[in-house]
Enzyme design. Structure first.
Site, short mmCIF file in Angstrom:
data_model
loop_
_atom_site.label_atom_id
_atom_site.label_comp_id
_atom_site.label_asym_id
_atom_site.label_seq_id
_atom_site.Cartn_x
_atom_site.Cartn_y
_atom_site.Cartn_z
N ARG A 147 2.84 4.20 -2.49
CA ARG A 147 1.53 3.35 -2.42
C ARG A 147 0.43 4.06 -2.36
O ARG A 147 0.66 5.12 -1.41
CB ARG A 147 1.53 2.14 -1.46
N TYR A 159 -9.29 0.73 4.95
CA TYR A 159 -7.94 0.15 5.26
C TYR A 159 -6.71 1.17 4.49
O TYR A 159 -6.83 1.32 3.13
CB TYR A 159 -7.46 -1.28 4.54
N HIS A 226 -5.62 -5.56 -0.45
CA HIS A 226 -5.99 -6.24 1.14
C HIS A 226 -6.92 -7.12 1.11
O HIS A 226 -7.81 -7.34 1.93
CB HIS A 226 -6.28 -4.81 2.16
N GLU A 250 -1.35 -5.40 -5.11
CA GLU A 250 -1.00 -6.00 -4.09
C GLU A 250 -2.30 -6.76 -3.20
O GLU A 250 -3.27 -6.18 -3.20
CB GLU A 250 -0.49 -5.05 -3.05
N GLU A 276 2.15 -11.19 2.10
CA GLU A 276 2.35 -10.52 3.36
C GLU A 276 1.83 -11.62 4.63
O GLU A 276 2.24 -11.53 5.60
CB GLU A 276 1.96 -9.30 3.52
N GLU A 353 9.19 -2.20 1.31
CA GLU A 353 8.04 -1.21 1.86
C GLU A 353 8.81 -0.48 3.25
O GLU A 353 9.46 -1.09 3.69
CB GLU A 353 7.05 -2.06 2.50
N TRP A 416 -10.53 -8.46 6.00
CA TRP A 416 -9.92 -7.25 6.27
C TRP A 416 -8.78 -7.04 5.75
O TRP A 416 -7.94 -7.93 5.73
CB TRP A 416 -9.95 -7.01 7.67
#
Length: 416
Positions: A147, A159, A226, A250, A276, A353, A416
């Site tokens: 990633r 992030y 994110h 993602e 997630e 992951e 976030w």
């Protein structure tokens, strides 16, 4: 085989973890992960005050019945706290059942569907030189997929980008060393960061062009947005990244509005991974049946355990959607082991992951899973293959920790 003890263990070796420890009358111990990053004590209270008393005297073999009892009998369903608590119970019961059968857990789930699980690591850098060094280090460590997260000019922190600024958390606390773990920082209040989506959208495609030029076309590259883009911004990014052949993009936009992914899907062929922060199969209904995503990102720990996530992934398999289970360091080794057993057994595995835990965490949680030549394997010990050392856990009491939060340059709170 009745349960006669249910203990909730809170420990903070490199970060906070919540572990449910169930024990049967004949002494078989099962472990479940109930860690909810930044809200750990909410799950602790739910388990200790509401769930643990209900487990004493129940038949540990009745996993499905216990799952339905904890979900349906509570009336207040779903949500991250509830589903993390249920996951802890569910995984602990699977651990007990597999130990009673003297088999590694994946054998009870149908046996292995593959020899090992392709894993991706987290490479990052404030600039290209630092990013390239990180990618090379991951390749040297054996990763076959990475990633890629990058700093953005004008933003002091972003992030997923490791830097000494994040060294206030985990084993790097109080040092100037590079910190590659998720930035749950030990503090009384969450840290504020600044975000600028337009600057990000301008910068990221050039980064991937440079990475492809340096590392070639074969290396699988992933990227995490994110939740920071609107649907049209996500569509723009996905389209601009098409020349660089990403394995996935993602969390490109907050997916509580599942229909928003229709717009993204209509404008880009970049594969999409979502979920997630999802907790149930119902969070995915539109995304799966309309084939708006390519990978399911849920973690065993946050999605009701093995019982529920297996059901979700079997639903996804009907639409050729694969797994991409969440596996950062805020999922404990217990939760990671559960993901590996499930991933080894299901047919529609995609990628896992994987961020190695710190040395203190490994002292508390003894693991049998391995990472060799880019592939993870849960090991061959009965059950999950993870042992919790209670004396070591007691040496690391809970410490308040929060994930950061974002404000735009004009002061507006942002995702976030």
């Amino acid at each position: 085989m009745k349960i006669d003890r249910a203990d909730v263990i809170v420990t903070s070796p490199d970060r906070n973890f919540v572990t449910l420890r169930l024990q049967t009358e004949d002494g078989i111990v099962g472990l479940g992960d109930g860690t909810l990053n930044g809200r750990e004590l909410a799950v602790v209270s739910y388990l200790r005050e509401h769930v643990a008393p209900l487990l004493i005297g129940r038949d540990a073999h009745r996993i499905e019945d216990t799952w339905q009892f904890l979900y349906r009998a509570a009336y207040w369903r779903r949500g991250p706290v509830t589903m993390a608590a249920i996951a802890a119970v569910d995984v602990a019961l699977w651990d007990i059942k597999a130990k009673a059968a003297d088999m590694p857990l994946y054998q009870l789930l149908g046996g292995a569907s593959r020899d090992g699980l392709l894993a991706y690591g987290h490479a990052s850098g404030q600039d290209l030189a630092e990013l390239f060094d990180s990618i090379r280090q991951h390749l040297d460590d054996g990763y076959r997929a990475v990633r890629v997260q990058t700093g953005v000019p004008g933003l002091p922190s972003v992030y997923g980008v490791a830097s000494s600024a994040n060294a206030t958390a985990g084993t790097a606390a109080g040092t100037d060393s590079r910190y590659d773990f998720e930035p749950a920082r030990r503090s009384d209040l969450p840290v504020q960061e600044t975000w600028d989506t337009r600057a990000y959208l301008r910068h990221v495609p050039a980064v991937f062009e440079a990475v492809r030029s340096e590392f070639g076309p074969e290396l699988p590259l992933l990227h995490d947005g994110h939740h920071r883009m609107t649907p049209i911004q996500a569509a723009q990014l996905g389209k601009s990244l098409e020349p660089y052949d990403l394995f996935w993009l993602e969390d490109c936009t907050p997916a509580e509005n599942q229909e928003a992914l229709r717009l993204v899907r209509a404008h880009t062929t970049t594969p999409l991974a979502i979920g997630e922060i999802f907790n149930t199969v119902w969070d995915y209904q539109t995304l799966i049946c309309e084939q708006l995503i390519d990978y399911v990102r849920s973690a065993v720990t946050h999605t009701g355990g093995i019982t529920h996530l297996k059901r979700l992934l079997e639903y996804a398999a009907q639409y050729q959607i694969k797994s991409g289970m969440h596996g950062p360091t805020d999922v404990s080794p217990v939760g990671m082991a559960a993901a590996l057993h499930l991933g080894l057994a299901i047919h529609n595995f995609g990628i896992q992951e994987y961020m190695p835990h710190g040395t203190h965490t490994n002292d508390v949680f003894e693991q049998s899973y391995t990472f060799t030549d880019g592939l993870l394997h849960p090991g061959h010990k009965p059950g999950l293959g993870v042992e919790l050392h209670l004396d070591a856990a007691a040496r690391y009491p809970y410490q308040q920790a929060y994930l950061p939060y974002n404000r735009l340059t004009d002061g507006t709170i942002h995702d976030w």
